[in-house]
Design an enzyme around this catalytic site. Structure first.
Site, PDB file in Angstrom:
ATOM      1  N   ASP A 129       0.833  -1.189   0.000  1.00  0.00           N
ATOM      2  CA  ASP A 129       0.000   0.000   0.000  1.00  0.00           C
ATOM      3  C   ASP A 129       0.871   1.243   0.000  1.00  0.00           C
ATOM      4  OD1 ASP A 129      -1.920   1.910   0.270  1.00  0.00           O
ATOM      5  OD2 ASP A 129      -2.402   1.441   2.352  1.00  0.00           O
ATOM      6  N   ASP A 332       0.430   8.778  -6.649  1.00  0.00           N
ATOM      7  CA  ASP A 332       0.015   7.615  -5.869  1.00  0.00           C
ATOM      8  C   ASP A 332      -0.337   6.456  -6.792  1.00  0.00           C
ATOM      9  OD1 ASP A 332      -0.927   5.815  -4.041  1.00  0.00           O
ATOM     10  OD2 ASP A 332      -2.706   6.966  -3.484  1.00  0.00           O
TER      11      ASP A 332
END
Length: 453
Positions: A129, A332
């Site tokens: 993540d 991201d």
């Protein structure tokens, strides 16, 4: 501690990896590394996509990715700090930096990663993540009824718990507290999945590379991860992330190159300096910014966007973070699509409608609101350029146009952000080598055919 109800789906913001390893020699004098590390050898790991067994259609993949992109924006908004972030650098690890090359294969930017904890090592799958900073794994508990791979700390000779008076138990990026003399933690994610457990130290193994005394969460309760394995590797800039803890061992550098939706398109994650050129004339470099209210994420200075060579009248303030930590532009890879604040997205949408010169099609086939009749080769798709502080980045049309070949539609794959957060997602940067140099606080984008790496 009360944890939110279980959700029977993958957490929305995870970048997930599943690895089959090919071992190469390493050499290092690092006290934390038990194998040798060399600057010219790496650990190559083959991957398969988490959705390989799900038989989803292309349209189902796109719709799921749209939902995850919205959840990701909410995740960034919720994780603004209300108090100053107390950054503690990990202890330096002497010795030569290494490079770990990880080939990835997958759809929608979601991959599962295999690693091992303990002595002797216990292997399991983990989610990587890029938006969180804690490594955690589901630990064995006598009351467990879940049929999941789990780590049993009692079977490992190298396991130990982090005491309450240790500095790791006072890091504001993770909610911690005392459970007797041990440090307890809770991690809650944007889709309400959660992990609760004890902060601990353990030996972490990637194929032939073993690193001692890595801080991680030994989770005795994990809700919302039942279908995908119960473990996460945090990858942002907080002190407990994998990147921060490896530190000088990887020269504070990592990069990725994502090959797109096709599972046969190879992608690669590299921990350490990239062996591929990131200084070509086609490269664009810009400084990584620190948002004082949210310093663990990878912010960049974006000055504007052009469509068809025409600069959009977007105020630069739309791309800057405010005093309360909101706004800004985050790179991201855990967000599938790029999301823009509403003011920027409305101007972008209007520019595409004008440049393409066709009416919008009212459709829910891909859950996107800017769709045109016709495939990209039959309509005029305008160019798209991001103007960063340091240079311009023009991306190819396949990085911002999603196609429904059944209904003959071309849709703008840049979405309005529900939280006024600007996120440059994985699809916009597919077939770019995205290299992070955290020592210099720089990020570099280089056009690269990822399948050739």
């Amino acid at each position: 501690m009360e944890v939110t109800p279980r959700l029977q789906h993958l957490p929305s913001f995870l970048l997930i990896l599943l690895l089959t390893t090919y071992l190469l020699p390493f050499s290092s004098s690092s006290a934390a590394a038990t194998t040798t590390i060399s600057a010219t050898a790496g650990l190559v790991i083959e991957l398969r996509h988490v959705d390989a067994h799900m038989n989803l259609t292309y349209q189902e993949h796109i719709k799921a990715a749209v939902r995850r992109t919205h959840h990701r924006a909410v995740h960034h908004m919720r994780h603004r700090k209300k108090a100053p972030f107390r950054q503690r650098n990990p202890s330096p690890q002497p010795g030569q930096a290494t490079t770990l090359d990880t080939p990835l294969h997958g759809l929608n930017g979601e991959y599962l990663m295999s690693l091992a904890l303990g002595t002797p090592p216990t292997s399991f799958s983990a989610a990587v993540d890029t938006g969180s900073g804690l490594i955690w794994a589901k630990c064995f508990h006598p009351t467990d009824a879940q049929d999941l791979p789990m780590f049993d700390p009692e079977s490992s000779s190298s396991y130990s718990t982090v005491p309450c008076n240790n500095s790791l138990c006072n890091i504001s990026s993770v909610l911690t507290g005392c459970n007797g003399t041990d440090c307890a933690y809770i991690a809650v994610y944007a889709d309400s999945s959660a992990s609760v457990g004890t902060l601990s130290w353990e030996t972490l193994t990637f194929g032939s590379l073993t690193v001692n005394h890595i801080g991680f969460g030994c989770s005795f309760r994990a809700d919302g991860f039942e279908n995908y394995g119960a473990a996460i590797v945090g990858f942002n800039r907080s002190p407990l992330s994998l990147v921060s803890q490896l530190g000088s061992l990887i020269d504070h550098q990592f990069s990725y190159c994502l090959g797109g939706y096709n599972a046969s398109n190879q992608s690669k994650l590299t921990l350490g300096p990239s062996s591929h050129s990131i200084t070509s004339s086609a490269s664009t470099s810009t400084q990584l910014l620190v948002n004082p209210a949210n310093p663990q994420h990878y912010y960049v200075a974006l000055h504007g966007i052009s469509v068809g060579g025409k600069r959009l009248p977007i105020p630069e303030s739309v791309f800057q973070f405010s005093s309360d930590g909101s706004g800004g532009v985050v790179v991201d890879s855990g967000s599938t699509f790029t999301g823009l604040a509403e003011e920027a997205h409305s101007l972008l949408k209007a520019a595409f409608i004008k440049e393409i010169g066709k009416p919008l099609v009212n459709t829910t086939s891909l859950d996107m609101d800017t769709c045109f009749q016709g495939l990209p080769d039959s309509i005029s798709i305008p160019t798209l350029t991001f103007h960063f502080d340091g240079g311009d980045l023009q991306v190819p049309a396949e990085n911002y146009i999603a196609v429904d070949s059944v209904k003959q539609l071309s849709c703008l794959a840049i979405l309005p952000s529900p939280a006024n957060v600007n996120i440059i997602g994985a699809t916009t940067l597919q077939n770019f080598l995205v290299a992070f140099d955290l020592g210099r606080n720089m990020i570099t984008f280089t056009p690269t055919q990822c399948s050739t790496l």
